[in-house]
Motif scaffolding. Sequence first.
Motif, PDB file in Angstrom:
ATOM      1  N   VAL A  58       0.833  -1.204   0.000  1.00  0.00           N
ATOM      2  CA  VAL A  58       0.000   0.000   0.000  1.00  0.00           C
ATOM      3  C   VAL A  58       0.868   1.255   0.000  1.00  0.00           C
ATOM      4  CG1 VAL A  58      -1.747   1.288   1.291  1.00  0.00           C
ATOM      5  CG2 VAL A  58      -1.901  -1.208   1.116  1.00  0.00           C
ATOM      6  N   ASP A  59       1.917   1.266   0.810  1.00  0.00           N
ATOM      7  CA  ASP A  59       2.794   2.443   0.887  1.00  0.00           C
ATOM      8  C   ASP A  59       3.476   2.727  -0.442  1.00  0.00           C
ATOM      9  OD1 ASP A  59       2.228   2.981   3.526  1.00  0.00           O
ATOM     10  OD2 ASP A  59       3.987   1.934   4.309  1.00  0.00           O
ATOM     11  N   ALA A  60       3.923   1.663  -1.122  1.00  0.00           N
ATOM     12  CA  ALA A  60       4.627   1.852  -2.387  1.00  0.00           C
ATOM     13  C   ALA A  60       3.703   2.486  -3.426  1.00  0.00           C
ATOM     14  CB  ALA A  60       5.156   0.516  -2.898  1.00  0.00           C
ATOM     15  N   ALA A  61       2.455   2.049  -3.452  1.00  0.00           N
ATOM     16  CA  ALA A  61       1.489   2.639  -4.390  1.00  0.00           C
ATOM     17  C   ALA A  61       1.219   4.096  -4.042  1.00  0.00           C
ATOM     18  CB  ALA A  61       0.202   1.832  -4.377  1.00  0.00           C
ATOM     19  N   HIS A  62       1.041   4.383  -2.754  1.00  0.00           N
ATOM     20  CA  HIS A  62       0.744   5.754  -2.323  1.00  0.00           C
ATOM     21  C   HIS A  62       1.911   6.684  -2.647  1.00  0.00           C
ATOM     22  CE1 HIS A  62      -0.163   9.084   0.517  1.00  0.00           C
ATOM     23  NE2 HIS A  62      -1.408   8.768   0.235  1.00  0.00           N
ATOM     24  N   THR A  63       3.134   6.223  -2.378  1.00  0.00           N
ATOM     25  CA  THR A  63       4.316   7.035  -2.665  1.00  0.00           C
ATOM     26  C   THR A  63       4.470   7.278  -4.158  1.00  0.00           C
ATOM     27  OG1 THR A  63       5.443   6.181  -0.702  1.00  0.00           O
ATOM     28  CG2 THR A  63       6.826   7.142  -2.425  1.00  0.00           C
ATOM     29  N   ALA A  64       4.181   6.263  -4.961  1.00  0.00           N
ATOM     30  CA  ALA A  64       4.333   6.389  -6.411  1.00  0.00           C
ATOM     31  C   ALA A  64       3.342   7.383  -7.015  1.00  0.00           C
ATOM     32  CB  ALA A  64       4.176   5.024  -7.076  1.00  0.00           C
ATOM     33  N   LEU A  65       2.259   7.669  -6.297  1.00  0.00           N
ATOM     34  CA  LEU A  65       1.287   8.640  -6.803  1.00  0.00           C
ATOM     35  C   LEU A  65       1.779  10.076  -6.632  1.00  0.00           C
ATOM     36  CD1 LEU A  65      -2.017   6.967  -5.565  1.00  0.00           C
ATOM     37  CD2 LEU A  65      -1.299   7.277  -7.942  1.00  0.00           C
ATOM     38  N   ALA A  66       2.879  10.239  -5.912  1.00  0.00           N
ATOM     39  CA  ALA A  66       3.604  11.516  -5.841  1.00  0.00           C
ATOM     40  C   ALA A  66       2.709  12.702  -5.472  1.00  0.00           C
ATOM     41  CB  ALA A  66       4.314  11.774  -7.165  1.00  0.00           C
ATOM     42  N   GLY A  67       1.984  12.546  -4.388  1.00  0.00           N
ATOM     43  CA  GLY A  67       1.227  13.680  -3.881  1.00  0.00           C
ATOM     44  C   GLY A  67      -0.072  13.967  -4.600  1.00  0.00           C
ATOM     45  N   ARG A  68      -0.556  13.045  -5.415  1.00  0.00           N
ATOM     46  CA  ARG A  68      -1.851  13.262  -6.079  1.00  0.00           C
ATOM     47  C   ARG A  68      -2.917  13.501  -5.015  1.00  0.00           C
ATOM     48  NH1 ARG A  68      -4.404   9.642 -10.889  1.00  0.00           N
ATOM     49  NH2 ARG A  68      -2.258   9.956 -11.567  1.00  0.00           N
ATOM     50  N   PRO A  69      -3.734  14.551  -5.143  1.00  0.00           N
ATOM     51  CA  PRO A  69      -4.725  14.851  -4.100  1.00  0.00           C
ATOM     52  C   PRO A  69      -5.864  13.833  -4.073  1.00  0.00           C
ATOM     53  CG  PRO A  69      -4.996  16.337  -5.963  1.00  0.00           C
ATOM     54  CD  PRO A  69      -3.734  15.558  -6.223  1.00  0.00           C
ATOM     55  N   ASP A  70      -6.240  13.425  -2.873  1.00  0.00           N
ATOM     56  CA  ASP A  70      -7.404  12.558  -2.636  1.00  0.00           C
ATOM     57  C   ASP A  70      -7.415  11.310  -3.514  1.00  0.00           C
ATOM     58  OD1 ASP A  70      -8.384  14.459  -0.792  1.00  0.00           O
ATOM     59  OD2 ASP A  70      -9.272  15.617  -2.432  1.00  0.00           O
ATOM     60  N   PRO A  71      -6.350  10.527  -3.501  1.00  0.00           N
ATOM     61  CA  PRO A  71      -6.332   9.322  -4.348  1.00  0.00           C
ATOM     62  C   PRO A  71      -7.254   8.232  -3.815  1.00  0.00           C
ATOM     63  CG  PRO A  71      -4.416   9.341  -2.923  1.00  0.00           C
ATOM     64  CD  PRO A  71      -5.110  10.661  -2.712  1.00  0.00           C
ATOM     65  N   SER A  72      -7.678   7.365  -4.709  1.00  0.00           N
ATOM     66  CA  SER A  72      -8.510   6.215  -4.346  1.00  0.00           C
ATOM     67  C   SER A  72      -7.720   4.946  -4.598  1.00  0.00           C
ATOM     68  CB  SER A  72      -9.798   6.205  -5.171  1.00  0.00           C
ATOM     69  OG  SER A  72      -9.494   6.190  -6.562  1.00  0.00           O
ATOM     70  N   VAL A  73      -8.078   3.856  -3.886  1.00  0.00           N
ATOM     71  CA  VAL A  73      -7.345   2.605  -4.017  1.00  0.00           C
ATOM     72  C   VAL A  73      -8.296   1.421  -4.010  1.00  0.00           C
ATOM     73  CG1 VAL A  73      -6.931   2.482  -1.504  1.00  0.00           C
ATOM     74  CG2 VAL A  73      -5.464   1.182  -3.077  1.00  0.00           C
ATOM     75  N   LEU A  74      -8.021   0.472  -4.863  1.00  0.00           N
ATOM     76  CA  LEU A  74      -8.688  -0.829  -4.857  1.00  0.00           C
ATOM     77  C   LEU A  74      -7.670  -1.865  -4.409  1.00  0.00           C
ATOM     78  CD1 LEU A  74     -10.953  -2.895  -5.552  1.00  0.00           C
ATOM     79  CD2 LEU A  74     -10.011  -2.953  -7.880  1.00  0.00           C
ATOM     80  N   ILE A  75      -8.001  -2.594  -3.344  1.00  0.00           N
ATOM     81  CA  ILE A  75      -7.153  -3.658  -2.844  1.00  0.00           C
ATOM     82  C   ILE A  75      -7.726  -4.979  -3.317  1.00  0.00           C
ATOM     83  CG2 ILE A  75      -6.265  -4.814  -0.784  1.00  0.00           C
ATOM     84  CD1 ILE A  75      -6.531  -2.083   0.647  1.00  0.00           C
ATOM     85  N   GLY A  76      -6.931  -5.760  -4.004  1.00  0.00           N
ATOM     86  CA  GLY A  76      -7.371  -7.067  -4.486  1.00  0.00           C
ATOM     87  C   GLY A  76      -6.988  -8.135  -3.487  1.00  0.00           C
ATOM     88  N   GLY A  77      -7.965  -8.628  -2.761  1.00  0.00           N
ATOM     89  CA  GLY A  77      -7.761  -9.652  -1.749  1.00  0.00           C
ATOM     90  C   GLY A  77      -7.790  -9.083  -0.348  1.00  0.00           C
ATOM     91  N   LEU A  78      -8.740  -9.549   0.467  1.00  0.00           N
ATOM     92  CA  LEU A  78      -8.826  -9.099   1.852  1.00  0.00           C
ATOM     93  C   LEU A  78      -7.776  -9.776   2.715  1.00  0.00           C
ATOM     94  CD1 LEU A  78     -10.225  -7.496   4.070  1.00  0.00           C
ATOM     95  CD2 LEU A  78     -12.057  -9.211   4.097  1.00  0.00           C
ATOM     96  N   GLY A  79      -7.520 -11.063   2.440  1.00  0.00           N
ATOM     97  CA  GLY A  79      -6.481 -11.782   3.172  1.00  0.00           C
ATOM     98  C   GLY A  79      -6.652 -11.708   4.670  1.00  0.00           C
ATOM     99  N   VAL A  80      -5.561 -11.486   5.393  1.00  0.00           N
ATOM    100  CA  VAL A  80      -5.660 -11.350   6.852  1.00  0.00           C
ATOM    101  C   VAL A  80      -5.944  -9.909   7.257  1.00  0.00           C
ATOM    102  CG1 VAL A  80      -4.216 -13.355   7.331  1.00  0.00           C
ATOM    103  CG2 VAL A  80      -3.152 -11.089   7.124  1.00  0.00           C
ATOM    104  N   GLY A  81      -6.053  -9.003   6.290  1.00  0.00           N
ATOM    105  CA  GLY A  81      -6.515  -7.649   6.571  1.00  0.00           C
ATOM    106  C   GLY A  81      -5.450  -6.590   6.734  1.00  0.00           C
TER     107      GLY A  81
END
Length: 231
Positions: A58-81
């Motif tokens: 999750v952090d790597a995706a957020h960092t790669a968005l480089a400050g994009r305002p109010d980003p949204s995320v889809l997580i594939g797989g709930l797993g252990v949460g």
Amino acid sequence: MDPLSGDAAPRTLDRREGPYGEVVLRERRGPGGEIHEIIANGCFLMDTSDGRSERLLVDAAHTALAGRPDPSVLIGGLGVGFSLAHAAAEPGWSRIAVAEREPAIIDWHTTGPLRRVSAAALADPRTTVLHTDLMAYLRHTSDTYDALCLDIDNGPDWTVTEDNSSLYAPDGLRACARRLSPGGVLAVWSAQPSENFERTLRNAGFSGVRTEEIAVARGVPDVVHLAVRPA
């Protein structure tokens, strides 16, 4: 007792035959307390012993968005949460969706022992749980996200079910790209690096393809494959 880890042998808490095979929730006693693990069709998926790699996803995706305002995320797989809980702990995400096809796993989070990981995240008004097969959702929804964080297998080269392999093929990756906003980020967790998957990402039209390693106690490092949908 595992002579290497010092953990007690696991006991089965729940075992179900789902639409995609057998899923099992097990519990074992580790040095730090109770550890829960998910087994799918006899294949170990993940447990609650650490969570560093799920958080880095999750952090790597957020960092790669480089400050994009109010980003949204889809997580594939709930797993252990862990991925969902970490995303919900980040106030920068404006919208968080998690796709999970196994009803048993959703139950273990809503009424079972995995609530201790995900209860706060599930109660967050930004969070939506989608009871759906990820590949079907990607192909048929019109929803778009700024980041897709996928952790449904042990990696592109080690899938839980045979039909999951289509996600990592060019057609599946193009479906991922269609669900990303321009400049959006795809992050894929894997138990090992895959140069072949990196090539497939580039051939599917992604740019900025790279791999981040996550050190583990023993063996080959876990990795997160990152790629960007061109703007």
